[in-house]
Design a protein around this motif. Structure first.
Motif, PDB file in Angstrom:
ATOM      1  N   ILE A 114     -36.064  15.270  72.069  1.00 29.96           N
ATOM      2  CA  ILE A 114     -35.349  14.054  72.463  1.00 29.96           C
ATOM      3  C   ILE A 114     -36.075  12.819  71.953  1.00 29.96           C
ATOM      4  O   ILE A 114     -35.476  11.932  71.331  1.00 29.96           O
ATOM      5  N   VAL A 115     -37.375  12.748  72.220  1.00 33.69           N
ATOM      6  CA  VAL A 115     -38.134  11.561  71.815  1.00 33.69           C
ATOM      7  C   VAL A 115     -38.240  11.494  70.298  1.00 33.69           C
ATOM      8  O   VAL A 115     -38.226  10.405  69.713  1.00 33.69           O
ATOM      9  N   THR A 119     -37.126   8.231  68.189  1.00 36.36           N
ATOM     10  CA  THR A 119     -37.972   7.480  67.263  1.00 36.36           C
ATOM     11  C   THR A 119     -37.320   7.380  65.887  1.00 36.36           C
ATOM     12  O   THR A 119     -37.446   6.366  65.199  1.00 36.36           O
ATOM     13  N   GLY A 120     -36.588   8.430  65.483  1.00 34.22           N
ATOM     14  CA  GLY A 120     -35.864   8.365  64.217  1.00 34.22           C
ATOM     15  C   GLY A 120     -34.748   7.332  64.253  1.00 34.22           C
ATOM     16  O   GLY A 120     -34.531   6.595  63.287  1.00 34.22           O
ATOM     17  N   THR A 128     -38.162  -0.470  62.679  1.00 35.46           N
ATOM     18  CA  THR A 128     -39.541  -0.536  63.134  1.00 35.46           C
ATOM     19  C   THR A 128     -40.014   0.885  63.378  1.00 35.46           C
ATOM     20  O   THR A 128     -39.233   1.843  63.285  1.00 35.46           O
ATOM     21  N   HIS A 129     -41.277   1.041  63.708  1.00 37.85           N
ATOM     22  CA  HIS A 129     -41.878   2.375  63.817  1.00 37.85           C
ATOM     23  C   HIS A 129     -42.580   2.511  65.152  1.00 37.85           C
ATOM     24  O   HIS A 129     -43.326   1.623  65.574  1.00 37.85           O
ATOM     25  N   GLU A 191     -28.031   6.832  57.695  1.00 36.38           N
ATOM     26  CA  GLU A 191     -27.560   7.933  58.518  1.00 36.38           C
ATOM     27  C   GLU A 191     -28.683   8.944  58.726  1.00 36.38           C
ATOM     28  O   GLU A 191     -29.563   9.106  57.881  1.00 36.38           O
ATOM     29  N   ALA A 192     -28.631   9.611  59.866  1.00 32.36           N
ATOM     30  CA  ALA A 192     -29.623  10.649  60.138  1.00 32.36           C
ATOM     31  C   ALA A 192     -29.446  11.781  59.131  1.00 32.36           C
ATOM     32  O   ALA A 192     -28.322  12.210  58.867  1.00 32.36           O
ATOM     33  N   PRO A 193     -30.534  12.279  58.545  1.00 32.66           N
ATOM     34  CA  PRO A 193     -30.412  13.365  57.575  1.00 32.66           C
ATOM     35  C   PRO A 193     -29.895  14.639  58.235  1.00 32.66           C
ATOM     36  O   PRO A 193     -30.268  14.963  59.363  1.00 32.66           O
TER      37      PRO A 193
END
Length: 227
Positions: A114-115, A119-120, A128-129, A191-193
């Motif tokens: 989940i985390v 973060t992604g 940001t990171h 987009e998420a890979p």
């Protein structure tokens, strides 16, 4: 003279929404059930670990904060059983109590996913990171409530109610520094890979041409000299 549009501002509720979406996405896929959350969010003054299973993870970087998820025994066992059965485990091989180490390990792994998804999303949408520590799972007695303190200058805390496919309830609590992200320039969030698509692309890639051997290079040199 036309008025300039006000820049988009992303605050605590926007960050919380991204986190809630990560919870529903990961748990729905992992358990093949309908996980959803309340449209109302509760403003709280502190975050706590509560019975029966509490899990927390700290993150730092672009902004600092703490995520806590408190599962009832019924919610934890439903998610654990659904996940393990979906992974192909036989029902008679599953743990029978929420106090079993196996249940805590599985819930910790789901929290980690989940985390990681969250973060992604932060990296793509807020540019940001943030980094996270390893989630900690605790089986807590009903008489114990543990408050978790974080080093936040202007803390804001929220609680959201989640519902499992069988309508068991668990709660997510988020504490972060008061912060706002203001959009200066327009950009398209990546987009998420898709892991399956990446694997398919790798398999479809043409094999690289073999490197010529020393003997082949020698023959080519002689041929170019007319020998």
């Amino acid at each position: 003279m036309s008025m300039q549009e006000a820049p988009a501002v992303f605050g605590t509720e926007d960050i919380l929404r991204s986190l809630c979406n990560s919870v529903t996405k990961v748990l729905s896929i992992a358990t093949q059930s309908n996980i959803h959350y309340s449209g109302m969010v509760q403003r709280i003054t502190k975050t706590c670990l509560k019975p029966d299973i509490g899990c927390f993870v700290l993150f730092d970087g672009g902004f600092s904060g703490l995520v806590v998820i408190n599962f009832s025994a019924q919610a934890a066992m439903e998610l654990y059983e659904s996940y393990m059965l979906h992974m192909g485990m036989a029902k008679n091989e599953l743990a029978s109590s929420h106090t079993a180490d196996e249940v805590s390990n599985v819930m910790g792994e789901l929290m980690n996913q989940i985390v990681g998804d969250f973060t992604g999303t932060v990296a793509r949408e807020l540019q940001t990171h943030i980094t996270q520590n390893q989630p900690k799972m605790l089986v807590i007695n009903k008489q114990v409530m543990l408050s978790v303190d974080t080093n936040l200058d202007q803390p804001e805390a929220r609680r959201v109610t989640f519902f499992t496919g069988r309508n068991n309830i668990f709660y997510l609590e988020l504490a972060i520094d008061r912060t706002e992200f203001i959009k200066l320039n327009d950009f398209e969030a990546r987009e998420a890979p898709d892991p399956d698509e990446l694997i398919a692309q790798a398999n479809a890639a043409p094999a690289s041409a073999p490197m010529p051997t020393p003997s082949d290079e020698h023959d080519e040199l002689l041929k170019s000299l007319g020998m």
